[in-house]
Design a protein around this motif. Structure first.
Motif, PDB file in Angstrom:
ATOM      1  N   THR A   1       0.804  -1.203   0.072  1.00  0.00           N
ATOM      2  CA  THR A   1       0.109   0.161  -0.034  1.00  0.00           C
ATOM      3  C   THR A   1       0.861   1.237   0.068  1.00  0.00           C
ATOM      4  N   TYR A   2       2.108   1.108   0.428  1.00  0.00           N
ATOM      5  CA  TYR A   2       2.886   2.327   0.579  1.00  0.00           C
ATOM      6  C   TYR A   2       3.461   2.686  -0.815  1.00  0.00           C
ATOM      7  N   HIS A   3       3.188   1.726  -1.666  1.00  0.00           N
ATOM      8  CA  HIS A   3       3.789   2.126  -3.149  1.00  0.00           C
ATOM      9  C   HIS A   3       2.800   3.273  -3.419  1.00  0.00           C
ATOM     10  N   ARG A   4       1.713   3.658  -2.984  1.00  0.00           N
ATOM     11  CA  ARG A   4       0.542   4.597  -3.500  1.00  0.00           C
ATOM     12  C   ARG A   4       0.980   5.836  -2.755  1.00  0.00           C
ATOM     13  N   ILE A   5       1.828   5.871  -1.823  1.00  0.00           N
ATOM     14  CA  ILE A   5       1.720   7.082  -0.677  1.00  0.00           C
ATOM     15  C   ILE A   5       3.061   7.738  -0.998  1.00  0.00           C
ATOM     16  N   ASP A   6       3.177   8.917  -0.911  1.00  0.00           N
ATOM     17  CA  ASP A   6       4.434   9.704  -1.103  1.00  0.00           C
ATOM     18  C   ASP A   6       4.648  10.201   0.298  1.00  0.00           C
ATOM     19  N   ILE A   7       3.872  10.715   1.055  1.00  0.00           N
ATOM     20  CA  ILE A   7       4.284  11.385   2.406  1.00  0.00           C
ATOM     21  C   ILE A   7       3.321  10.842   3.489  1.00  0.00           C
ATOM     22  N   GLY A   8       3.861  10.285   4.689  1.00  0.00           N
ATOM     23  CA  GLY A   8       2.892   9.752   5.545  1.00  0.00           C
ATOM     24  C   GLY A   8       2.598  11.012   6.553  1.00  0.00           C
ATOM     25  N   LEU A   9       1.332  10.948   6.980  1.00  0.00           N
ATOM     26  CA  LEU A   9       0.715  11.713   8.098  1.00  0.00           C
ATOM     27  C   LEU A   9       0.552  11.266   9.296  1.00  0.00           C
ATOM     28  N   ASP A  10       1.242  11.405  10.454  1.00  0.00           N
ATOM     29  CA  ASP A  10       1.202  10.904  11.650  1.00  0.00           C
ATOM     30  C   ASP A  10      -0.236  11.297  12.486  1.00  0.00           C
ATOM     31  N   THR A  11      -0.508  10.469  13.642  1.00  0.00           N
ATOM     32  CA  THR A  11      -1.679  10.944  14.248  1.00  0.00           C
ATOM     33  C   THR A  11      -1.046  11.399  15.718  1.00  0.00           C
ATOM     34  N   PHE A  12      -2.083  11.802  16.527  1.00  0.00           N
ATOM     35  CA  PHE A  12      -1.701  12.413  17.662  1.00  0.00           C
ATOM     36  C   PHE A  12      -3.017  12.385  18.834  1.00  0.00           C
ATOM     37  N   PRO A  13      -2.715  12.154  19.945  1.00  0.00           N
ATOM     38  CA  PRO A  13      -1.584  12.173  20.564  1.00  0.00           C
ATOM     39  C   PRO A  13      -0.951  10.845  20.821  1.00  0.00           C
ATOM     40  N   TYR A  14      -1.540   9.509  20.081  1.00  0.00           N
ATOM     41  CA  TYR A  14      -0.820   8.463  20.016  1.00  0.00           C
ATOM     42  C   TYR A  14      -0.097   8.131  18.459  1.00  0.00           C
ATOM     43  N   SER A  15       1.110   8.541  18.527  1.00  0.00           N
ATOM     44  CA  SER A  15       1.536   8.421  17.338  1.00  0.00           C
ATOM     45  C   SER A  15       1.927   7.163  16.651  1.00  0.00           C
ATOM     46  N   GLY A  16       2.115   6.939  15.232  1.00  0.00           N
ATOM     47  CA  GLY A  16       2.818   5.859  14.765  1.00  0.00           C
ATOM     48  C   GLY A  16       3.846   5.192  15.198  1.00  0.00           C
ATOM     49  N   HIS A  17       3.988   3.986  15.641  1.00  0.00           N
ATOM     50  CA  HIS A  17       5.053   3.225  16.188  1.00  0.00           C
ATOM     51  C   HIS A  17       5.729   2.520  15.243  1.00  0.00           C
ATOM     52  N   THR A  18       5.017   1.105  15.242  1.00  0.00           N
ATOM     53  CA  THR A  18       5.560   0.186  14.131  1.00  0.00           C
ATOM     54  C   THR A  18       5.091   0.806  12.839  1.00  0.00           C
ATOM     55  N   THR A  19       3.951   1.279  12.739  1.00  0.00           N
ATOM     56  CA  THR A  19       3.604   1.573  11.327  1.00  0.00           C
ATOM     57  C   THR A  19       4.450   2.626  10.579  1.00  0.00           C
ATOM     58  N   SER A  20       4.736   3.773  11.375  1.00  0.00           N
ATOM     59  CA  SER A  20       5.843   4.558  11.000  1.00  0.00           C
ATOM     60  C   SER A  20       7.235   4.045  10.548  1.00  0.00           C
ATOM     61  N   LEU A  21       7.736   3.193  11.189  1.00  0.00           N
ATOM     62  CA  LEU A  21       8.918   2.272  10.730  1.00  0.00           C
ATOM     63  C   LEU A  21       8.764   1.687   9.666  1.00  0.00           C
ATOM     64  N   ASP A  22       7.538   0.982   9.465  1.00  0.00           N
ATOM     65  CA  ASP A  22       7.281   0.363   8.141  1.00  0.00           C
ATOM     66  C   ASP A  22       7.176   1.433   6.974  1.00  0.00           C
ATOM     67  N   ALA A  23       6.453   2.499   7.234  1.00  0.00           N
ATOM     68  CA  ALA A  23       6.403   3.649   6.181  1.00  0.00           C
ATOM     69  C   ALA A  23       7.982   4.002   5.819  1.00  0.00           C
ATOM     70  N   LEU A  24       8.968   4.213   6.469  1.00  0.00           N
ATOM     71  CA  LEU A  24      10.113   4.603   6.579  1.00  0.00           C
ATOM     72  C   LEU A  24      10.992   3.441   5.498  1.00  0.00           C
ATOM     73  N   TRP A  25      10.786   2.355   6.217  1.00  0.00           N
ATOM     74  CA  TRP A  25      11.302   1.299   5.385  1.00  0.00           C
ATOM     75  C   TRP A  25      10.773   1.102   3.813  1.00  0.00           C
ATOM     76  N   MET A  26       9.742   1.772   3.422  1.00  0.00           N
ATOM     77  CA  MET A  26       9.285   1.366   2.288  1.00  0.00           C
ATOM     78  C   MET A  26       9.403   2.953   1.553  1.00  0.00           C
ATOM     79  N   GLY A  27      10.225   3.845   1.990  1.00  0.00           N
ATOM     80  CA  GLY A  27      10.800   4.774   1.805  1.00  0.00           C
ATOM     81  C   GLY A  27       9.581   6.240   1.747  1.00  0.00           C
ATOM     82  N   VAL A  28       8.928   6.025   2.562  1.00  0.00           N
ATOM     83  CA  VAL A  28       7.684   7.268   2.748  1.00  0.00           C
ATOM     84  C   VAL A  28       8.059   7.873   3.882  1.00  0.00           C
ATOM     85  N   PRO A  29       8.683   9.126   3.867  1.00  0.00           N
ATOM     86  CA  PRO A  29       8.947  10.012   5.124  1.00  0.00           C
ATOM     87  C   PRO A  29       7.579  10.154   5.756  1.00  0.00           C
ATOM     88  N   VAL A  30       7.528  10.346   6.915  1.00  0.00           N
ATOM     89  CA  VAL A  30       6.316  10.466   7.910  1.00  0.00           C
ATOM     90  C   VAL A  30       6.653  11.773   8.777  1.00  0.00           C
TER      91      VAL A  30
END
Length: 622
Positions: A504-533
């Motif tokens: 699914t990250y193949h379709r995403i250019d930029i990740g938008l985080d959540t608040f107050p509980y931010s992405g943990h594993t999900t953000s690492l997955d995004a970064l691994w797929m080349g998607v800055p968060v």
């Protein structure tokens, strides 16, 4: 009472039945046993005695008695139903399914049979068919709250959350004191992002059953998602939970005979129900695989019902592997003491399948919480919590944890994606002609604050689109209404298996985080797929994962503590396609060379923390 010889056996059975109906089980059992002593093959007495054993949660003896009854009267539908109930209680689900299917053919209108078949199917992961059984049970017994509640549980598992909420509320309507329904109501409300309402449901269920540790832990963990609750309020709730549930177990704490040699090889125990295919394995595998086994003997206490390939991989990395699923807290605590574990690590805290009441018994001299989430357990017997310098800067938030914080040198997480596939693709914006934002976090992390953070970005870039993981139904409708944009600009996706999810990250250019509980594993997955968060951080540790991860990658400019600046960063990044291309092509390698994926460095930091804690205990400074 004794059964006089002149009293007909039928009268004795009727008297036992009257006692049982009135809840006088001791009297009923006495009569049934006397009948069986004279007539060992009396099917009805065996059946009644077996039913009362079921009521007393003695499923094994109930199965034996009911089996004897059925051997005499094989066509008694209620004896067979209760026999099947004993099989379910004993987790003999395959056998229960076989017998219940036969019973339903013979008794197609026996609603309770469908209910138990639904339970057995649910427990064997046959969720859709279990739903059909619960629906049939509800149709036949619409006033039984158990049927609605079990259906709510299955609907939640199938991610039909709106229907699960309706079913749970029907159970409560049928019986406002049916406490189980409040758990499933809370779970489904949380899943669609209605966290305050979920907390209210958990509190109602807990008020009805104050000793219910599962719903109490759900309440505590879910508080982290509520933007209205601060760290002080959350600590207070955790301490209250501990006073009610953990403190009474202090009397079971025993003196430790562990050798106080500060530099000897230490026994480290890890306890988790997630030693299986689960996001936690992305972090447990690299740590356990890189321990120094000359200095540390690694014990894994696996609370896994259904082991898989990940279980086997972890098992190969441990020095000692203990299967503990189904073992009581008290018995497991005794086993850990017998193993003479020096440091016991909890990987679950207040998440699902928690074992915190085992830790309340303190079976090891040092106990540490890590990985589940960077929070607190509230338990006095939990000595330390692992964190990092970004989640909890030195002197920051220490008063909001019942444990002493040990800051690892670089990061709270050490990530292993377990595969190089799928590969990073080219920047989607180059092909699409517009930037696509995305958030694949658990939807319960969204709220009106999050939508208010995202809306200025989407408004400023009217050609942009958003890919969002969200349950079907009201959650998606509320998202559209809150963002106020053309629904065609939002691509909603369902939960998927890991490979499809990463694609699914193949379709995403930029990740938008959540608040107050931010992405943990999900953000690492995004970064691994080349998607800055792009991340916004606050005061709580769970809100600062984006800051921690970006700091370890040298990308702190992507994290801010200001909502307006959050939007500006995302808008500026969307307007800089050369930078997005560069990040797309370099992030995976940056991850590999950062502390976020340096398992040897991470394990060394964790082991230093263990050794420091051990030295303090040996000096009596614990």
């Amino acid at each position: 009472m004794s059964v006089p010889q002149q009293v007909h056996i039928l009268q004795a059975i009727q008297l036992a039945d009257q006692h049982m109906s009135a809840g006088r089980f001791q009297e009923a059992q006495s009569i049934c046993r006397q009948i069986i002593s004279v007539h060992p093959r009396h099917a009805k007495a065996l059946h009644m005695l077996g039913f009362m054993e079921l009521h007393a949660r003695q499923a094994k003896s109930a199965m034996e008695l009911l089996g004897r009854s059925l051997a005499i009267e094989p066509n008694d539908p209620f004896a067979r139903l209760h026999f099947c109930q004993s099989l379910v209680d004993l987790h003999q689900y395959d056998s229960a399914i076989l017998h219940l299917r036969q019973l339903i053919v013979a008794q197609p209108n026996l609603g309770t049979a469908y209910n138990y078949l639904g339970i057995a199917l649910f427990e064997t992961n046959q969720f859709e068919e279990s739903l059909a059984m619960f629906a049939k049970s509800v149709m036949l017994n619409p006033q039984d709250p158990k049927n609605h509640s079990n259906r709510a549980r299955a609907l939640y598992k199938c991610e039909k959350h709106d229907q699960a909420i309706q079913a749970a509320r029907k159970a409560i309507q049928a019986d406002p004191n049916f406490h189980e329904a409040y758990l499933y109501l809370g779970n489904a409300l949380q899943a669609i992002g209605q966290v305050p309402e979920a907390l209210a449901a958990y509190r109602q269920g807990l008020a009805m059953k104050p000793d219910w540790t599962e719903i109490a832990s759900n309440l505590l963990y879910s508080m982290s998602f509520d933007p209205k609750l601060d760290s002080k309020a959350m600590l207070r709730e955790h301490i209250l939970w501990s006073a009610d549930h953990a403190e009474p177990l202090k009397r079971s704490i025993q003196p430790f005979a562990n050798d106080r040699n500060p530099d000897r090889r230490l026994k480290i125990g890890y306890l988790s129900p997630y030693f299986r295919e689960h996001c936690q394995a992305l972090f447990t595998v690299p740590l356990i695989a890189h321990h120094n086994h000359e200095q540390f003997e690694i014990y894994c206490y696996s609370d896994v019902d259904k082991p898989d390939l990940t279980t086997r991989r972890l098992q190969q990395e441990a020095d000692v592997w203990r299967e503990c699923a189904g073992i009581s807290d008290a018995s497991l605590a005794d086993a850990i003491r017998k193993d003479q574990i020096d440091i016991l690590v909890d990987l679950t805290m207040h998440m699902g399948e928690a074992r915190l009441l085992l830790f309340a018994r303190k079976p090891a001299p040092i106990q540490i919480a890590w990985l589940a989430y960077p929070g607190t357990t509230g338990i006095g017997a939990m000595d330390y919590r692992l964190t990092d310098p970004y989640l909890d800067p030195p002197g920051f938030n220490d008063e909001f944890y019942s444990e002493i914080s040990i800051r690892l040198p670089h990061t709270f997480w050490c990530y292993d994606p377990q595969s190089d596939q799928p590969a990073v693709n080219d920047l989607p914006a180059d092909q699409n002609g517009h930037v696509t934002f995305g958030c694949l976090n658990n939807f319960c992390k969204t709220n009106e604050i999050v939508f208010a953070m995202w809306k200025p970005i989407l408004d400023a870039l009217p050609a942009s689109k958003l890919v969002l993981l969200a349950p079907q139904g009201s959650a998606r409708q509320r998202t559209i209404a809150s963002l106020g944009i053309d629904p065609a600009r939002i691509e909603f996706v369902d939960r998927q298996l890991r490979g499809k999810y990463l694609q699914t990250y193949h379709r995403i250019d930029i990740g938008l985080d959540t608040f107050p509980y931010s992405g943990h594993t999900t953000s690492l997955d995004a970064l691994w797929m080349g998607v800055p968060v792009v991340s916004r951080y606050g005061k709580t540790a769970v809100s600062r994962a984006g800051l921690s991860q970006s700091s370890n990658l040298g990308l702190t400019e992507l994290a801010t503590d200001d909502a307006a600046r959050f939007a500006s960063i995302a808008i500026e990044l969307a307007g800089d396609l050369p930078r997005l291309r560069s990040l797309r092509s370099s992030l995976r390698q940056s991850m590999r060379t950062s502390p976020l994926m340096n398992a040897k460095l991470f394990a060394s930091g964790v082991e230093s923390a263990y050794r420091s804690g051990w030295h303090r205990w040996c000096r009596g400074q614990h």
